[in-house]
Motif scaffolding. Sequence first.
Motif, PDB file in Angstrom:
ATOM      1  N   TYR A  51       3.159  14.949  -5.785  1.00  0.00           N
ATOM      2  CA  TYR A  51       3.235  13.526  -6.547  1.00  0.00           C
ATOM      3  C   TYR A  51       3.721  12.743  -5.112  1.00  0.00           C
ATOM      4  O   TYR A  51       3.278  11.848  -4.441  1.00  0.00           O
ATOM      5  N   SER A  75       0.867  10.232  -3.561  1.00  0.00           N
ATOM      6  CA  SER A  75       1.252   8.915  -3.922  1.00  0.00           C
ATOM      7  C   SER A  75       0.307   7.050  -3.054  1.00  0.00           C
ATOM      8  O   SER A  75      -0.668   6.680  -3.200  1.00  0.00           O
ATOM      9  N   THR A  85      -2.838   5.652  -4.668  1.00  0.00           N
ATOM     10  CA  THR A  85      -2.406   5.017  -5.785  1.00  0.00           C
ATOM     11  C   THR A  85      -2.231   3.888  -4.148  1.00  0.00           C
ATOM     12  O   THR A  85      -1.715   2.278  -5.195  1.00  0.00           O
ATOM     13  N   THR A  86      -1.648   4.049  -3.473  1.00  0.00           N
ATOM     14  CA  THR A  86      -1.360   3.544  -2.154  1.00  0.00           C
ATOM     15  C   THR A  86       0.102   1.959  -2.594  1.00  0.00           C
ATOM     16  O   THR A  86       0.139   0.901  -2.716  1.00  0.00           O
ATOM     17  N   VAL A  87       0.711   2.825  -3.993  1.00  0.00           N
ATOM     18  CA  VAL A  87       1.727   2.137  -4.231  1.00  0.00           C
ATOM     19  C   VAL A  87       2.730   2.704  -3.349  1.00  0.00           C
ATOM     20  O   VAL A  87       2.831   4.357  -2.901  1.00  0.00           O
ATOM     21  N   THR A 107       7.413   3.711  -9.363  1.00  0.00           N
ATOM     22  CA  THR A 107       6.188   2.969 -10.077  1.00  0.00           C
ATOM     23  C   THR A 107       4.835   3.634  -9.986  1.00  0.00           C
ATOM     24  O   THR A 107       4.239   3.350 -10.426  1.00  0.00           O
ATOM     25  N   SER A 108       4.736   4.391  -9.504  1.00  0.00           N
ATOM     26  CA  SER A 108       2.881   4.815  -9.120  1.00  0.00           C
ATOM     27  C   SER A 108       3.116   6.441 -10.303  1.00  0.00           C
ATOM     28  O   SER A 108       1.625   5.982 -10.430  1.00  0.00           O
ATOM     29  N   SER A 147       0.451   4.758 -12.763  1.00  0.00           N
ATOM     30  CA  SER A 147      -0.552   5.724 -12.235  1.00  0.00           C
ATOM     31  C   SER A 147      -0.596   6.353 -13.023  1.00  0.00           C
ATOM     32  O   SER A 147      -1.951   6.723 -14.062  1.00  0.00           O
ATOM     33  N   TYR A 148      -0.084   7.408 -13.233  1.00  0.00           N
ATOM     34  CA  TYR A 148      -0.228   8.919 -12.939  1.00  0.00           C
ATOM     35  C   TYR A 148      -0.417   9.016 -14.399  1.00  0.00           C
ATOM     36  O   TYR A 148      -1.074   9.747 -15.514  1.00  0.00           O
TER      37      TYR A 148
END
Lengths: 171, 117
Positions: A113, A117, A121-123, A128-129, A133-134
Amino acid sequence: MAATVFMIVRLRSLFAVVMLSGIYSLLAAVMFVVLDAVDVAFTEAAVGAGISTVLMLGALALVKSEEKTPERTAILPLLAALVAGAALVYGTLDMPHYGDPNAPAQKHVAPTYLMESVPKTTVPNVVTSVLASYRGYDTLGETVVILTAGVGVLLLLGGRRRRRKPGKEGE
Amino acid sequence: MAWLGLYNYWIVVFLMMAGLYIVIARENLIKKLVGLNVFQASVFILYITVGKVDGGTAPIIAEGIEVYSNPLPHVLILTAIVVGVATTALGLALVVRINEAYGTIEDDELEERERET
């Protein structure tokens, strides 16, 4: 924190107990900052120390705010807690030490991760990602839990007014 | 000083058992809920402790930083905190209803009134 908890056990005034539990949450939030969990810290400070305390005070306004003194001190629960505590302390002897970078928890998927990350996800905030997202579906499930709790509270307390009104008319 | 590495866990165990004791031993329902919250927060601290890495920083990717703490426990606990508040709210709503139906929130008095009816 230990002192706060001790006072929570001892005190009989429920207002004091609720305020102390707010302080306890705030101390936990400080501890989370020390342990690098900033996201968790501000959630705990806002939700745990803030909303929980407000909810408790709201409930206290509706019920008696003094706990009655028990006739006898409970030995069996104390014994149960001590035995369980001793078992848990024995269990910690095998735990990886605090901050150990080679602990199993640090070796499994966490590095993946952390590495992927930003490219995926560009976060930049990994918490947060992962959360949005995941593991987005888990967060959806979490909001469903909150919705269910909200509906439950409304059913429990909303039905009360309707039920009380016919009762008064009947009298 | 090998035991110092386990100090955090022992604090957690103490807090956890204090919460457990409140839940079992105290008759007042609101006190029981506070005990449940204490127990919960101690579990949160346990998880966050597991995620800590020596010399690491908060898991926000930035240039020039090599070591991050484990983000996964943080995510789990974020969810758990929110769910915990939801359960607390539901429990308090139940307490308020019980208080209306029986006029008391002490566990043993509740049992007595239940036997009377």
